[in-house]
Design a protein around this motif. Sequence first.
Motif, PDB file in Angstrom:
ATOM      1  N   LEU A  64     -38.669  24.710  -8.521  1.00 32.32           N
ATOM      2  CA  LEU A  64     -39.314  26.212  -8.668  1.00 32.32           C
ATOM      3  C   LEU A  64     -38.253  27.306  -9.153  1.00 32.32           C
ATOM      4  N   VAL A  65     -37.164  26.928  -9.103  1.00 29.09           N
ATOM      5  CA  VAL A  65     -36.005  28.099  -9.622  1.00 29.09           C
ATOM      6  C   VAL A  65     -36.137  27.637 -11.143  1.00 29.09           C
ATOM      7  N   VAL A  66     -36.336  26.545 -11.736  1.00 35.38           N
ATOM      8  CA  VAL A  66     -36.430  26.324 -13.052  1.00 35.38           C
ATOM      9  C   VAL A  66     -37.977  26.946 -13.749  1.00 35.38           C
ATOM     10  N   LEU A  67     -38.841  26.898 -13.050  1.00 33.31           N
ATOM     11  CA  LEU A  67     -40.183  27.440 -13.318  1.00 33.31           C
ATOM     12  C   LEU A  67     -40.061  28.948 -13.402  1.00 33.31           C
ATOM     13  N   PHE A  68     -39.280  29.654 -12.390  1.00 33.84           N
ATOM     14  CA  PHE A  68     -39.182  30.901 -12.079  1.00 33.84           C
ATOM     15  C   PHE A  68     -38.490  31.305 -13.559  1.00 33.84           C
ATOM     16  N   SER A  69     -37.343  30.818 -14.085  1.00 30.66           N
ATOM     17  CA  SER A  69     -36.759  31.100 -15.027  1.00 30.66           C
ATOM     18  C   SER A  69     -37.598  31.450 -16.453  1.00 30.66           C
ATOM     19  N   PHE A  70     -38.193  30.401 -16.615  1.00 27.82           N
ATOM     20  CA  PHE A  70     -39.255  30.301 -17.717  1.00 27.82           C
ATOM     21  C   PHE A  70     -40.446  31.632 -17.696  1.00 27.82           C
ATOM     22  N   ILE A  71     -40.747  31.560 -16.421  1.00 30.58           N
ATOM     23  CA  ILE A  71     -41.739  32.670 -16.309  1.00 30.58           C
ATOM     24  C   ILE A  71     -40.960  33.888 -16.582  1.00 30.58           C
ATOM     25  N   MET A  72     -39.914  34.547 -15.859  1.00 25.39           N
ATOM     26  CA  MET A  72     -39.489  35.819 -16.061  1.00 25.39           C
ATOM     27  C   MET A  72     -38.921  36.119 -17.242  1.00 25.39           C
ATOM     28  N   SER A  73     -38.394  34.893 -18.148  1.00 27.58           N
ATOM     29  CA  SER A  73     -37.843  35.052 -19.319  1.00 27.58           C
ATOM     30  C   SER A  73     -38.990  35.706 -20.473  1.00 27.58           C
ATOM     31  N   GLY A  74     -40.112  35.194 -20.258  1.00 31.39           N
ATOM     32  CA  GLY A  74     -41.439  35.596 -21.080  1.00 31.39           C
ATOM     33  C   GLY A  74     -41.583  37.008 -20.535  1.00 31.39           C
ATOM     34  N   VAL A  75     -41.540  37.315 -19.261  1.00 27.85           N
ATOM     35  CA  VAL A  75     -41.747  38.796 -18.866  1.00 27.85           C
ATOM     36  C   VAL A  75     -40.844  39.609 -19.385  1.00 27.85           C
ATOM     37  N   GLY A  76     -39.607  39.359 -19.441  1.00 23.13           N
ATOM     38  CA  GLY A  76     -38.552  40.163 -19.765  1.00 23.13           C
ATOM     39  C   GLY A  76     -38.702  40.571 -21.357  1.00 23.13           C
ATOM     40  N   MET A  77     -38.861  39.470 -22.102  1.00 19.67           N
ATOM     41  CA  MET A  77     -38.819  39.693 -23.706  1.00 19.67           C
ATOM     42  C   MET A  77     -40.400  40.383 -23.837  1.00 19.67           C
ATOM     43  N   TYR A  78     -41.293  40.154 -23.067  1.00 17.69           N
ATOM     44  CA  TYR A  78     -42.390  40.934 -23.373  1.00 17.69           C
ATOM     45  C   TYR A  78     -42.064  42.485 -23.232  1.00 17.69           C
TER      46      TYR A  78
END
Length: 361
Positions: free
Chosen positions: A96-110
């Motif tokens: 879940l921590v790994v998946l969180f990083s993939f999701i939030m990295s996308g949001v941050g760059m967006y």
Amino acid sequence: VLVFAGYTLLTIVLTYPVIFRLTTHFMCDGGDGFQNVWNMWWLKTALTHLFTNPYYTTYLHYPNGVTLLFQTFNPFNGLISIPLQFMFKMEVVYNLVVLFSFIMSGVGMYLLARYLIGHKPAAFIAGIIYTFCPYHFAHGLGHLQLIAMEWIPFYILYLLKTHREGGLRNAVLTGVFLILTTLCSWYYLIYCVFFTGLFLIYHGIAQRKKMIESGFLKRLGVALLVFFIVMSPLLGPMLFVKLTEEFTGEHHPEEWSADVTSFFIPSGISTWGQMWFKEIWSKWRGNTAENSNFLGYIVFGLSIYAIARIPESRFWGFAGAVFWIMALGPYLRVMGNQIRIPLPYLLFHNYVPFFSFTGVP
């Protein structure tokens, strides 16, 4: 909310080979990956069971113990994992921590790209490029601290806001996101500071008078003050330990620097790389994960086009070129062969304090 949901859906789709094993298998290898599993377990144990300093443990090198100040501890991931550890087993928590990083990295760059170009669909694609890049997947094998690259875009976004818009709130948030970045990876702290230096040099040359008169340097000082106030309990002991003790075991940058061709050829992490380019990537030094630097031909081509045609893109071209040269390490390496041409990284490695601890350019 829609953007967050979009990146969540894409993360599930693009990790489908493992998504159905989230409850029974770790999304990591058996080396550094399990070290990061231990990191999360130890942080919870130290804070909620032993009520002790998590940066020192006697569970390793018993009975004398050892400092964890320079360990890849990534306490941010550890802290968000603590409530999850009370509900799930460690396989689920780690994943879940790994998946969180993939999701939030996308949001941050967006958010960063939307601020820069004001075009939501293009910004969403920028987030896809950032979070689903080969580098992110490659370090998903076990480097939980490097997977956590989600706060870098937020730091850059608020650095830009502090420069362009001013305001105490933007300055404080710049410091906050630098803290969050640091709590994920010391590497990323060094890179954010390095990026800030490039930002000051580039804009200082172009508009030095305006930068001084606008008060940007004062606001940047506020951001750094926020950072040092919060992080001084860690930075102070780290400086003391560095000055009083010997460290061994860090990676040597000559062995672990990027091969020139790794930016243009898919690595062994990629399906394409496995099928068509093994003769090339098998010659790289270090390991396959560390040389997963492929940008993608479309991304590279569009970047060159933008730099050539859009003046506002040129700072990013300048920063990208400098970081690329630094990633090549102390000496140039082509197809696994080192050419004894010294590069700027060598100066930083030899003369900048703490820089030698990075070791993997």
